[in-house]
Write a protein that holds these residues in place. Structure first.
Motif, mmCIF file in Angstrom:
data_model
loop_
_atom_site.group_PDB
_atom_site.id
_atom_site.type_symbol
_atom_site.label_atom_id
_atom_site.label_comp_id
_atom_site.label_asym_id
_atom_site.label_seq_id
_atom_site.Cartn_x
_atom_site.Cartn_y
_atom_site.Cartn_z
ATOM 1 N N ALA A 120 0.664 -1.467 -0.233
ATOM 2 C CA ALA A 120 -0.210 -0.167 -0.010
ATOM 3 C C ALA A 120 0.887 1.133 0.161
ATOM 4 N N GLU A 121 0.620 1.898 -0.808
ATOM 5 C CA GLU A 121 1.935 3.525 -0.847
ATOM 6 C C GLU A 121 3.413 2.777 -1.447
ATOM 7 N N GLY A 122 3.273 1.843 -1.432
ATOM 8 C CA GLY A 122 4.473 2.141 -1.789
ATOM 9 C C GLY A 122 5.211 0.968 -1.441
ATOM 10 N N ASN A 123 4.621 0.924 0.247
ATOM 11 C CA ASN A 123 5.064 0.220 1.310
ATOM 12 C C ASN A 123 4.575 -1.401 1.769
ATOM 13 N N LEU A 124 5.529 -2.329 1.529
ATOM 14 C CA LEU A 124 5.354 -3.397 1.541
ATOM 15 C C LEU A 124 4.468 -3.706 2.519
#
Length: 144
Positions: free
Chosen positions: A69-73
């Protein structure tokens, strides 16, 4: 052996939680029992429905899952019985190619995960005393 990866559906949540539980019991020895129960309750209710979760299967049985989500794993878990077969790397590489993945937060007391993400090219960029739920589990912030 082929390990197809597909979007998860609500019907997958019980197996996803079996995977989560087996992985957490094998790697998160620092987690208090009440926190384990808390996460086991909130993940399928508050997290999975709001994320694009992918499951990796072996012989049509889910053995791992992941979400970004939003570049975060946000999560990457492999069933404990399937660890050590390269499934984590395969699932990670799929997520990296499929999403805008550039960051991951890892429990400081989970050296296996820190080592895995370091091998995947991540470097520590920060640290927090508490996890995203406000619990006293220090987090290492990593980025590619």
């Amino acid at each position: 052996m082929s390990h197809p990866i597909r979007l998860a559906h609500a019907e997958d949540y019980p197996r996803i939680m079996e995977i989560w539980e087996s992985a957490v019991k094998a790697t998160h020895h620092f987690l208090a029992e009440e926190d384990f129960k808390y996460f086991k309750e909130v993940i399928p209710r508050d997290y999975l429905p709001d994320l694009e979760v992918y499951v990796m299967t072996e012989n049509e049985i889910a053995e791992g899952f992941s979400a970004v989500a939003e570049g975060n794993l946000e999560m990457l878990f492999i069933h404990n019985e399937s660890r050590g077969k390269g499934l984590g790397r395969t699932l990670y590489e799929f997520m990296k190619d499929k999403t805008d993945l550039t960051k991951v937060d890892v429990n400081e007391h989970n050296p296996q995960a820190i080592g895995f993400y370091t091998k995947m090219g991540f470097r520590q960029i920060g640290r927090s005393e508490k996890d995203g739920s406000g619990k006293d589990y220090p987090i290492i912030h990593m980025s590619l």
